[in-house]
Design a protein around this motif. Structure first.
Motif, mmCIF file in Angstrom:
data_model
loop_
_atom_site.group_PDB
_atom_site.id
_atom_site.type_symbol
_atom_site.label_atom_id
_atom_site.label_comp_id
_atom_site.label_asym_id
_atom_site.label_seq_id
_atom_site.Cartn_x
_atom_site.Cartn_y
_atom_site.Cartn_z
ATOM 1 N N GLN A 163 0.865 -1.172 0.000
ATOM 2 C CA GLN A 163 0.000 0.000 0.000
ATOM 3 C C GLN A 163 0.903 1.224 0.000
ATOM 4 O O GLN A 163 1.703 1.419 0.923
ATOM 5 N N THR A 170 -3.348 0.664 7.914
ATOM 6 C CA THR A 170 -4.115 -0.375 7.220
ATOM 7 C C THR A 170 -3.580 -1.756 7.532
ATOM 8 O O THR A 170 -4.353 -2.709 7.726
ATOM 9 N N TYR A 173 -4.625 -3.031 10.982
ATOM 10 C CA TYR A 173 -5.999 -3.539 10.943
ATOM 11 C C TYR A 173 -6.075 -4.864 10.185
ATOM 12 O O TYR A 173 -6.759 -5.805 10.614
ATOM 13 N N LEU A 174 -5.345 -4.943 9.079
ATOM 14 C CA LEU A 174 -5.355 -6.166 8.273
ATOM 15 C C LEU A 174 -4.730 -7.332 9.039
ATOM 16 O O LEU A 174 -5.166 -8.487 8.906
ATOM 17 N N VAL A 218 -10.417 -5.893 1.951
ATOM 18 C CA VAL A 218 -9.953 -4.555 1.576
ATOM 19 C C VAL A 218 -10.052 -4.417 0.056
ATOM 20 O O VAL A 218 -9.930 -5.408 -0.671
ATOM 21 N N SER A 220 -8.667 -4.129 -3.299
ATOM 22 C CA SER A 220 -7.321 -4.420 -3.806
ATOM 23 C C SER A 220 -7.409 -4.962 -5.221
ATOM 24 O O SER A 220 -8.471 -5.349 -5.701
ATOM 25 N N ILE A 248 -3.066 -2.623 -2.434
ATOM 26 C CA ILE A 248 -4.224 -2.160 -1.666
ATOM 27 C C ILE A 248 -4.470 -0.693 -1.988
ATOM 28 O O ILE A 248 -3.533 0.083 -2.197
ATOM 29 N N CYS A 252 -7.388 5.776 2.699
ATOM 30 C CA CYS A 252 -7.551 5.269 4.057
ATOM 31 C C CYS A 252 -8.649 6.036 4.781
ATOM 32 O O CYS A 252 -9.083 7.110 4.329
ATOM 33 N N VAL A 279 -13.305 1.891 5.364
ATOM 34 C CA VAL A 279 -12.679 1.088 4.313
ATOM 35 C C VAL A 279 -12.808 -0.377 4.703
ATOM 36 O O VAL A 279 -12.277 -0.809 5.737
ATOM 37 N N SER A 280 -13.538 -1.130 3.924
ATOM 38 C CA SER A 280 -13.624 -2.579 4.099
ATOM 39 C C SER A 280 -13.446 -3.185 2.709
ATOM 40 O O SER A 280 -12.471 -2.865 2.039
ATOM 41 N N ASN A 281 -14.370 -4.032 2.258
ATOM 42 C CA ASN A 281 -14.307 -4.470 0.867
ATOM 43 C C ASN A 281 -14.848 -3.410 -0.075
ATOM 44 O O ASN A 281 -14.846 -3.583 -1.288
#
Length: 511
Positions: A163, A170, A173-174, A218, A220, A248, A252, A279-281
């Motif tokens: 990213q 990010t 969190y990931l 996320v 991507s 990614i 953000c 921010v998710s999918n």
């Protein structure tokens, strides 16, 4: 009733008989033998296994379930007891009543299980008997650990997560999502790089599954390539090394974005200045001046990608002088917002000037006079954005508030332990990212990530938080800290975690 009428009644009694072997008095059964004589005559455990050899991998603490399945289990756990019982043959000839461990020394390489079984013998008589099974542990490394020990670089597929931003929020969190869903269980090595993470797998299918998982959590995009390692012309076998490059989205949460005119028109003239709220999918965008919002999935974003105008590292702290509500509170995407007109001033201007900004904000339901807020200072920012120059005649606002600030309350809690902890992946650090400056930057960003988790319940919805057993609350601390400081409720913490178990799993805990 029979006694009231004076009638004679006969009480029913159970007669006793003598055992045909030892002659003691006993209640009659189908065999007419007492329990001791029945056990001496018949052994229902005959033919059952009493000694079993099991294979154990000392590296990953797993056990071999023939033919090739490895099961992770701790000593004296339910999983290990189930595994041991399933390894016994001919156990279907009897009825298993109870199974329990008998304590042995951990270094003895022995596991003893006490079983209690029942079986029907001699004309329907049911006999119950207990016996002990000894499991002998033989150390044997599994295929993945053998490959790692032989040559750590002997990987088949590699996934490069990247990213292109200046922080690692990010990836923090990931990392928690990967741990919760156990998505990295097949990885033989994890390496922390400058702008991402490298994951190495022993099988291409494991890497493909991991890339699919990343695409679900996320926004991507990925591409892959392969390199020929060896070729056997006689058997026509080819050995390849596969590489998956996953990028990614650089957008953000809490970033300020200037939408390109083409994207703004496709979204119904949204913006052009919007804030990324989640921010998710997908990417959730919100216009802070009108409360209009939209959601972009990965396909829509990469079709006409854009970058952030300002990132959360450039947030400036303001003090709220006055707030006047404009609209009532509304619910957008599970979050509450309310439009309001506010008067704010920079904290850094105190004692220097009397500059006051009149702004419209979406935080009318949170802000009150005297509160602190974080926002983007467009009044003093020199923005050189090509997309912003395309909007002729557009006037930039002086300030865009993003969220309420709790910095004053965080200062009171500085250095104090939290009541919860997070697990972290066992990652190797690349030589290019080592150093004191990098470590200080990582600690600062991780602390900010922990604060975001406490402030935002939606952010910790998909994350597993564990109770810190070493935390001891103090009454004086609760009084001095204040009730307004955000914290994680105890109901959201998982209590079934032992720190020793976490260390055995090669995972570490961080506050």
């Amino acid at each position: 009733m029979a006694q009231d009428t004076g009638m004679f009644t006969v009480h029913h009694t159970i007669g006793n008989v003598l055992c045909c072997k030892c002659g003691i008095s006993m209640q009659p059964n189908a065999a007419n033998m007492c329990a001791n004589c029945l056990r001496s005559e018949i052994d229902i455990t005959e033919g059952l296994q009493k000694h079993v050899i099991i294979c154990h991998c000392p590296e990953c603490d797993s056990y071999l379930q023939p033919p090739r399945t490895w099961i992770k289990a701790q000593l004296e756990s339910k999983e290990l007891l189930t595994f041991c019982v399933k390894r016994l043959k001919n156990l279907n000839k009897v009825r298993l009543v109870q199974a329990e461990f008998i304590w042995t020394e951990p270094h003895s390489k022995r596991i003893k299980v006490k079983l209690k079984v029942q079986k029907e013998v001699l004309h329907g008589a049911i006999l119950e008997q207990a016996y002990t099974v000894e499991f002998v542990i033989q150390d044997q490394m599994c295929e993945a650990c053998t490959r790692v020990q032989a040559n750590p670089d002997q990987w088949v597929a590699a996934v490069q997560l990247r990213q292109h931003v200046t922080h690692r929020r990010t990836f923090f969190y990931l990392e928690q999502l990967i741990l919760k869903h156990d998505a990295a269980s097949r990885a033989i090595m994890i390496k922390q790089m400058d702008q991402g993470i490298d994951m190495f797998f022993s099988n291409r299918s494991h890497a493909v599954k991991f890339v699919e998982f990343i695409g679900k959590v996320v926004p991507s995009r990925s591409r892959n390539d392969k390199q020929l390692v060896s070729h056997d012309p006689k058997s026509n076998n080819y050995n390849y090394k596969y590489t998956f490059s996953v990028e990614i989205s650089p957008v953000c949460r809490e970033d300020l974005i200037c939408l390109p005119p083409k994207v703004s028109n496709s979204l119904g003239n949204l913006g052009p200045l919007v804030i990324c709220t989640k921010v998710s999918n997908h990417i959730a965008l919100l216009d802070p001046f009108t409360l209009r919002n939209c959601f972009l999935d990965a396909e829509q974003y990469w079709r006409a990608s854009f970058k952030s105008l300002l990132s959360s590292r450039l947030l400036v702290e303001y003090i709220v002088l006055d707030v006047e509500a404009v609209s009532s509170e509304v619910n957008i995407g599970g979050s509450k917002y309310a439009l309001a007109d506010a008067q704010v001033a920079r904290i850094s201007d105190f004692g220097k000037n009397d500059t006051i900004f009149n702004v419209r904000t979406h935080l009318g339901h949170l802000l009150n006079p005297g509160d602190y807020a974080l926002g983007y200072d467009l009044y003093a920012t020199n923005s050189n954005d090509s997309e912003l120059d395309k909007y002729k005649g557009f006037v930039l606002p002086d300030v865009i508030l993003v969220k309420k600030s709790y910095e004053e309350k965080w200062q009171k809690k500085r250095g104090k332990p939290r009541s919860w902890k997070l697990k972290s992946l066992n990652m190797e650090i690349d030589d290019n990212v080592k150093g004191r400056d990098h470590e200080e930057k990582m600690n600062s960003e991780y602390e900010q990530f922990l604060r975001d988790l406490e402030e935002n319940p939606d952010l910790r919805f998909n994350i597993s938080l564990y109770r810190n057993k070493e935390y001891q609350p103090s009454e004086m601390a609760s009084v001095t800290d204040g009730d307004d400081a955000p914290s994680v409720p105890l109901e959201e913490l998982l209590a079934d975690l032992d720190l020793s178990e976490a260390e055995d799993d090669n995972d570490s805990m961080r506050e």
